[in-house]
Design a protein around this motif. Structure first.
Motif, short mmCIF file in Angstrom:
data_model
loop_
_atom_site.label_atom_id
_atom_site.label_comp_id
_atom_site.label_asym_id
_atom_site.label_seq_id
_atom_site.Cartn_x
_atom_site.Cartn_y
_atom_site.Cartn_z
N GLN A 9 -6.88 -0.78 -0.09
CA GLN A 9 -7.59 -0.37 -1.30
C GLN A 9 -8.57 0.77 -0.99
O GLN A 9 -8.63 1.75 -1.73
N THR A 18 -10.13 -0.70 -14.48
CA THR A 18 -10.31 -1.73 -13.45
C THR A 18 -11.23 -2.83 -13.95
O THR A 18 -11.99 -2.64 -14.90
N LEU A 22 -4.08 -5.07 -3.81
CA LEU A 22 -4.02 -4.51 -2.47
C LEU A 22 -5.08 -5.12 -1.56
O LEU A 22 -6.14 -5.55 -2.00
N GLY A 81 0.81 -1.21 0.00
CA GLY A 81 0.00 0.00 0.00
C GLY A 81 0.84 1.26 0.00
O GLY A 81 0.52 2.24 -0.67
N THR A 112 -5.32 -0.87 -7.74
CA THR A 112 -5.66 -1.45 -6.43
C THR A 112 -5.91 -2.94 -6.48
O THR A 112 -6.30 -3.54 -5.48
N THR A 113 -5.66 -3.58 -7.64
CA THR A 113 -5.99 -4.99 -7.81
C THR A 113 -5.33 -5.88 -6.77
O THR A 113 -5.95 -6.80 -6.23
N ASP A 169 -10.10 -10.90 -0.90
CA ASP A 169 -11.34 -10.43 -1.52
C ASP A 169 -12.53 -11.03 -0.76
O ASP A 169 -12.82 -12.22 -0.88
N GLN A 184 2.28 1.82 -3.47
CA GLN A 184 1.28 2.36 -4.39
C GLN A 184 1.06 3.85 -4.12
O GLN A 184 0.87 4.64 -5.05
N VAL A 199 -15.08 -1.33 -6.97
CA VAL A 199 -14.31 -0.10 -7.10
C VAL A 199 -15.05 0.90 -7.98
O VAL A 199 -15.13 2.10 -7.67
N ASP A 215 -12.76 -4.47 -11.27
CA ASP A 215 -13.46 -4.63 -9.99
C ASP A 215 -14.66 -3.68 -9.95
O ASP A 215 -14.52 -2.47 -9.83
#
Length: 537
Positions: free
Chosen positions: A193, A215, A188, A161, A185-186, A484, A164, A220, A217
């Motif tokens: 995230q 992304t 993290l 983190g 953020t994939t 996740d 990033q 997100v 996600d």
């Protein structure tokens, strides 16, 4: 907030693929706009053209890919017509990019301060003291702890983190008008995230930066997007305000993607009743780090971990990076030796066995890793990789090949594909091959270590369905490591939450999600992106 002034206009962009590709164009006729202070999310599966579009804007396409039509206007200037020198001037000053994996984007032999300072040295006339002040200022804006220490640190000394955040700091230090974030953020943890997404939103709002966010996600997307662009096969198939696209999608492809988003509401799963396949008792791993002129540093990566997995059951281990979940998995697979505790497989303790004694048990515990491309030998056909294990345990070549062909059908691939190499498959197909290789050993326990975290949402759903299917067929005990929570909710019968090497909560997934008892578990659930968003059914 949307403005009439566009920061970026992509008009009918077409990028040709080399002759012999699976289609003529990487992207064709793509048009999109990013306005001042707006976040536009591009979604789509691998190969849809998301990253090609972003790299075209930055002028970072590989030489084999060339834009053949269209315009890319950055504040009115067509970057497709810019000279290499002009592009270098624009990067950093007017547009910047955050890449997916900061560890590969950062130079391992330069300090963090030097790497951010380099941007200012190249693009400004500031003196050394002014540059240092500005670098420390942007680090503080990134909510980085102890900027002075981090300034003098190297990338490997920071968490994922923090690395990033450094990438974002370097991208924003010159206040660019456009920020492109490519899957930032994939990899993290869910809490990290959430912090990064909040940070990007705050900075975008405060500085008026236009953000193009790539992304897969949808949590997100629901959390941060003002508008959404959906890409399939190099074309834009749908575009509109985020709420409209996510709740009332018009295109069948968009509906398919949203339909594949795993729910945070756990599935109803029957109570497993199979025999215990794996048990960990008081499992622990301690690392000692020697230091010159000071006491050794002792790190307890895992301590007093107790777990039990029955055949036909999936136990999920969740937690942030450094929580100890992967350490526990590696101890159980005996990829590392535990410092303390017992690992029972069919009542035999394998925790302290030497390699020769371990050999009969290696077959019974198999691992599927996060990145199948790195775990498959690129110089060997997938068939050779699958039959290697069974043949090492005495199965004749003909029988091993026959087993491989059957398992390829089981994981949804053609048996004829055994003669192909890993690079000839998509990411989702490679993960299926990695699962096939593990199943070829006929294991009792399957460890899936972040096995779906890097996959598109639609491919992720297919692989999760596949794991569910093979578990029922073979009555496997599955240890599922993930950060996740949406994935954990869909596949895990029970869940174990780890923080700083210790199990802080355990129970049936439905019960833990409905009423978490530990503050750390509640923090993880609260940080899940798009937690309260109602996606289209």
């Amino acid at each position: 907030m949307e403005s009439a002034k566009p920061v970026l206009e992509v008009k009918n962009l077409t990028v040709a693929l080399p002759v012999g590709g699976d289609r003529r164009h990487a992207v064709e006729g793509v048009s999109l706009t990013v306005n001042t202070g707006e976040i536009v999310c591009i979604v789509g599966e691998s190969g849809s053209g998301k990253s090609v579009t972003a790299f075209s804007v930055m002028g970072l396409l590989p030489k084999v890919l060339k834009p053949s039509a269209g315009q890319i206007l950055l504040e009115g200037e067509n970057v497709l017509e810019a000279s290499p020198q002009r592009l270098r001037d624009l990067r950093g000053t007017r547009m910047a990019m955050i890449f997916q994996e900061p560890m590969t984007a950062l130079n391992p032999v330069l300090t963090i301060g030097d790497q951010i300072d380099e941007v200012l040295r190249i693009h400004t006339d500031l003196g050394a003291a002014e540059r240092r002040t500005r670098v420390l200022g942007i680090m503080e804006a990134m909510r980085l702890p102890d900027p002075e220490r981090i300034y003098a640190s190297y990338p490997h000394q920071l968490s994922g983190g923090q690395r990033q955040r450094i990438m974002i700091a370097a991208a924003l230090v010159l206040d660019p008008a456009l920020l492109i974030a490519d899957e930032p953020t994939t990899a993290l943890d869910v809490t990290t995230q959430a912090q990064i997404l909040k940070l990007i939103k705050e900075l975008q709002s405060r500085r008026g930066t236009g953000v193009l966010f790539i992304t897969h996600d949808f949590g997100v997307v629901a959390e941060i997007a003002d508008r959404v662009v959906v890409m399939e096969g190099g074309h834009v198939v749908e575009e509109g305000p985020a709420e409209e696209v996510l709740t009332r999608p018009k295109h069948a492809y968009t509906r398919m993607l949203i339909g594949a988003v795993p729910s945070l509401k756990p599935k109803g799963r029957p109570e497993p009743t199979g025999p215990v396949a794996l048990e960990g008792i008081g499992l622990g791993k301690t690392y000692g780090e020697r230091r010159f002129f000071s006491r050794p540093r002792i790190v307890k990566a895992a301590a007093a971990v107790n777990l039990k997995v029955r055949r036909g059951e999936t136990l999920g281990i969740v937690g942030e990076s450094g929580s100890g979940k992967t350490t526990v998995a590696r101890c159980i697979a005996r990829l590392i030796e535990p410092t303390e505790g017992a690992i029972l497989v069919s009542n035999a303790d394998i925790a302290k066995l030497r390699e020769r004694q371990l050999r009969p048990y290696r077959r019974r515990i198999q691992v599927v890793f996060q990145d199948p491309y790195r775990s498959l030998n690129p110089r060997r056909t997938v068939g050779a990789s699958i039959v290697e294990g069974p043949m090492n345990y005495g199965l004749p070549a003909a029988d091993a090949t026959a087993r491989a062909r059957e398992i390829m059908k089981l994981v949804g691939l053609q048996p004829d594909a055994l003669s192909r190499y890993p690079h000839q498959f998509s990411g989702g197909q490679r993960q299926r091959i990695a699962i096939a290789r593990a199943l070829a050993m006929e294991p009792d326990v399957l460890i899936a270590d972040e096995a779906v975290s890097a996959l598109d949402v639609s491919v992720q759903k297919q692989v999760l369905d596949l794991l569910d299917d093979v578990q029922k067929r073979f009555q496997l005990a599955i240890l599922f490591i993930t950060h996740d929570l949406r994935v954990a909710a869909q596949i895990c019968d029970r869940i174990m939450v780890m923080e700083k090497g210790v199990v802080v909560e355990e129970g049936r997934t439905s019960e833990v999600f409905a009423s978490p008892s530990h503050p750390y578990t509640r923090a993880l659930l609260d940080a899940a992106p798009g937690r309260d968003f109602a996606f289209a059914a």
